[in-house]
Design an enzyme around this catalytic site. Sequence first.
Site, PDB file in Angstrom:
ATOM      1  N   TRP A   1     -91.318 -84.556 -38.610  1.00 17.61           N
ATOM      2  CA  TRP A   1     -91.542 -83.470 -39.564  1.00 17.61           C
ATOM      3  C   TRP A   1     -92.527 -82.424 -39.063  1.00 17.61           C
ATOM      4  CZ3 TRP A   1     -96.674 -83.934 -39.870  1.00 17.61           C
ATOM      5  CH2 TRP A   1     -97.228 -85.216 -39.760  1.00 17.61           C
ATOM      6  N   ASN A   2     -93.252 -82.705 -37.985  1.00 13.15           N
ATOM      7  CA  ASN A   2     -94.406 -81.835 -37.705  1.00 13.15           C
ATOM      8  C   ASN A   2     -94.019 -80.460 -37.172  1.00 13.15           C
ATOM      9  OD1 ASN A   2     -93.656 -83.007 -35.219  1.00 13.15           O
ATOM     10  ND2 ASN A   2     -95.717 -82.746 -34.403  1.00 13.15           N
TER      11      ASN A   2
ATOM     12  N   LYS B   1     -80.596 -85.900 -37.440  1.00 12.43           N
ATOM     13  CA  LYS B   1     -81.212 -86.440 -38.646  1.00 12.43           C
ATOM     14  C   LYS B   1     -82.647 -85.930 -38.700  1.00 12.43           C
ATOM     15  CE  LYS B   1     -83.699 -89.549 -40.019  1.00 12.43           C
ATOM     16  NZ  LYS B   1     -84.495 -88.840 -41.040  1.00 12.43           N
ATOM     17  N   PRO B   2     -82.900 -84.917 -39.540  1.00 17.79           N
ATOM     18  CA  PRO B   2     -84.278 -84.423 -39.655  1.00 17.79           C
ATOM     19  C   PRO B   2     -85.138 -85.437 -40.392  1.00 17.79           C
ATOM     20  CG  PRO B   2     -82.812 -83.206 -41.142  1.00 17.79           C
ATOM     21  CD  PRO B   2     -81.967 -84.231 -40.439  1.00 17.79           C
TER      22      PRO B   2
ATOM     23  N   GLY C   1     -90.758 -88.821 -32.201  1.00 15.30           N
ATOM     24  CA  GLY C   1     -91.483 -89.405 -33.325  1.00 15.30           C
ATOM     25  C   GLY C   1     -92.571 -90.325 -32.806  1.00 15.30           C
ATOM     26  N   SER C   2     -92.964 -91.269 -33.616  1.00 10.52           N
ATOM     27  CA  SER C   2     -94.087 -92.139 -33.245  1.00 10.52           C
ATOM     28  C   SER C   2     -93.655 -93.157 -32.185  1.00 10.52           C
ATOM     29  CB  SER C   2     -94.592 -92.869 -34.487  1.00 10.52           C
ATOM     30  OG  SER C   2     -93.551 -93.658 -35.012  1.00 10.52           O
TER      31      SER C   2
ATOM     32  N   GLU D   1     -89.470 -89.107 -27.076  1.00 10.93           N
ATOM     33  CA  GLU D   1     -90.670 -88.247 -27.003  1.00 10.93           C
ATOM     34  C   GLU D   1     -91.625 -88.758 -28.064  1.00 10.93           C
ATOM     35  OE1 GLU D   1     -90.853 -85.978 -24.731  1.00 10.93           O
ATOM     36  OE2 GLU D   1     -88.769 -85.678 -24.154  1.00 10.93           O
ATOM     37  N   LEU D   2     -92.747 -89.361 -27.648  1.00  8.54           N
ATOM     38  CA  LEU D   2     -93.536 -90.157 -28.592  1.00  8.54           C
ATOM     39  C   LEU D   2     -94.964 -89.629 -28.748  1.00  8.54           C
ATOM     40  CD1 LEU D   2     -92.112 -93.580 -27.350  1.00  8.54           C
ATOM     41  CD2 LEU D   2     -91.205 -92.058 -29.119  1.00  8.54           C
TER      42      LEU D   2
ATOM     43  N   CYS E   1     -98.126 -83.385 -31.479  1.00  4.49           N
ATOM     44  CA  CYS E   1     -98.141 -84.503 -30.523  1.00  4.49           C
ATOM     45  C   CYS E   1     -99.091 -84.243 -29.361  1.00  4.49           C
ATOM     46  CB  CYS E   1     -96.733 -84.788 -30.023  1.00  4.49           C
ATOM     47  SG  CYS E   1     -95.975 -83.372 -29.215  1.00  4.49           S
TER      48      CYS E   1
ATOM     49  N   GLU F   1    -103.438 -93.057 -32.545  1.00  3.19           N
ATOM     50  CA  GLU F   1    -103.185 -91.633 -32.788  1.00  3.19           C
ATOM     51  C   GLU F   1    -103.482 -91.364 -34.267  1.00  3.19           C
ATOM     52  OE1 GLU F   1     -99.044 -90.393 -33.028  1.00  3.19           O
ATOM     53  OE2 GLU F   1     -99.506 -88.653 -31.793  1.00  3.19           O
TER      54      GLU F   1
END
Length: 531
Positions: A170-171, A194-195, A245-246, A267-268, A301, A399
């Site tokens: 969401w960021n 998928k947002p 995401g995380s 991508e984390l 991130c 984080e």
Amino acid sequence: MLDDAPALERPPEVRPSTPAPLDWLRPLVTCVQPASREAWPVQAPFDGTLVGTVPRCTEADVAWAFRRAREAQAAWAAQPVRQRAAVLLRLHDLILKAQASVLNVIQAEAGKARIHGFEEIIEVALSARHYGLRAPRLLRTQRRRGLVPGLTAVREHRVPTGVVGLIAPWNYPLAMTISDALPALVAGNAVVVKPAEETPFTALLGKHLLREAGVPPEVFQVVTGLGEQLGPSIIREADVVAFTGSSETGRLIGEQAGAQLTKCSLELGGKNALLVLDDADLAVTADGAVRACFANAGQLCVATERLYVPRAHYDAFLTLFKQRTEALRLSSAFTYTADIGSLISADQFAKVHAHVTDAVARGATVVTGGHPRPDLGPYFYAPTVLTDVTPAMRVAQEETFGPVVSVYPYDTLEAALEAINDTPFGLNASIWTRRPSRGQAVAARVQCGTVNVNDGYSAAYASVDAPMGGMKTSGLGRRHGAEGLLKFTEAQTVAVQRGLPLAPPPGVSVSLFTRGVTAGLRLVRNLPGLR
Ligand code: NAD
């Protein structure tokens, strides 16, 4: 379905207090029977009101979206790459023209300051221009050296992988859905996005823009709903999964994709450090550090969460940094008058506050901030600077993903680098010095996928010709650059053999053949024109 949506020239005027102004985008969701779907509410972080509802899609909707995407993909891939690239260049122009409406939607559902929404407009424009201009060359069929010079003609083709399942956070709801889809699309893939649950409308507006630019609606599908419910079916259906995401969710996705050998890029998260070298200009660095730490209220991130300062300059730097942090303007304005917006949700707010209270309970000092700002909105949080942070504190290890930074003094560069690298994460780092060549030398010793010298994050992130992504648990694969495009393709080698095959010709014994090949290999090794 698409024709039901109002034209882009007539976007809704979005105000967070207006009930459900974004529902005009709802018909752009792919689901089998939209009317019968349960509604998923989307909240305005600025004030907690409802900005609209989207369908809560099911596994059947995901299967349907992939089926339609797969049917449409072949015709899309059959277009010349220059035609698909031209679509990206049209999107570049459209996003710049439509930026005010897009920013309204981003701000309404993500609660960010407008300037950080504008970063997303820049990212889409840069990626669209980059891949629009360079993809034809990067995807071009290449001649390769053949087995037997003159007799083996080899070509390496780049073919699209198929249908990409893109799962986004969401960021940065525009960049992570639309910008990340562009290399996949230009390579000839279809995409099912998928947002995040919190920010589906930005992706839907992006779909609307992509359609305007020339992407057939079936080629770019959006499914809305819960990640943990839809994730497994997306991974099952996709030819390649692109997840941002995380690290926690990334691990789950990697396991599921690995079990069925589906390609995936991850991508984390990060625990990014900023290193002030002893020759840095402290005032310039303090300005840069404020941007590096508090952009998007720290929900970025590549944002800095750890700051390392030479002990000799520690007090002077902390004074400058505190002053600049306290000067930041927090607001929910839909204008460029805010430096920082809100946190996204009650969950994110709770996590950030828990990190701060845990640190304080264990002996950290709050230099500034450390508390919510309910006067501004339910999830606003004061930009927070902590010192005396120890490894036992959550804020030192995990984080935070909020406007919280820990400042550490260091005695030697060796000790600072050891501390910076002492984390499972390896996403981004920032180094400040008056001597860029020194910064580059120190960068080589930092275990991160991107390192910025005299900048927090945008120099590396926005240089879209170069790869961006994480080392260690911050990710697998890269976005941007050639890698960010080629990960959505398969290499196919086609070799045409003329004359002799690699086998003994009729009447030649195997032993004579192997001696002949051995002599041939020696010859090729030693003849510059052939090897
Ligand atoms: P998240 O992992 O909670 O969710 C990301 C997406 O995954 C959402 O769409 C969510 O619905 C979906 N999801 C959740 N559980 C799932 C499951 N079991 N299977 C499949 N999908 C699932 O992350 P978030 O809170 O939305 O985003 C913040 C994180 O994203 C931070 O850790 C941040 O560092 C990271 N991030 C990384 C980058 C990067 O480029 N490295 C960029 C932006 C954000």
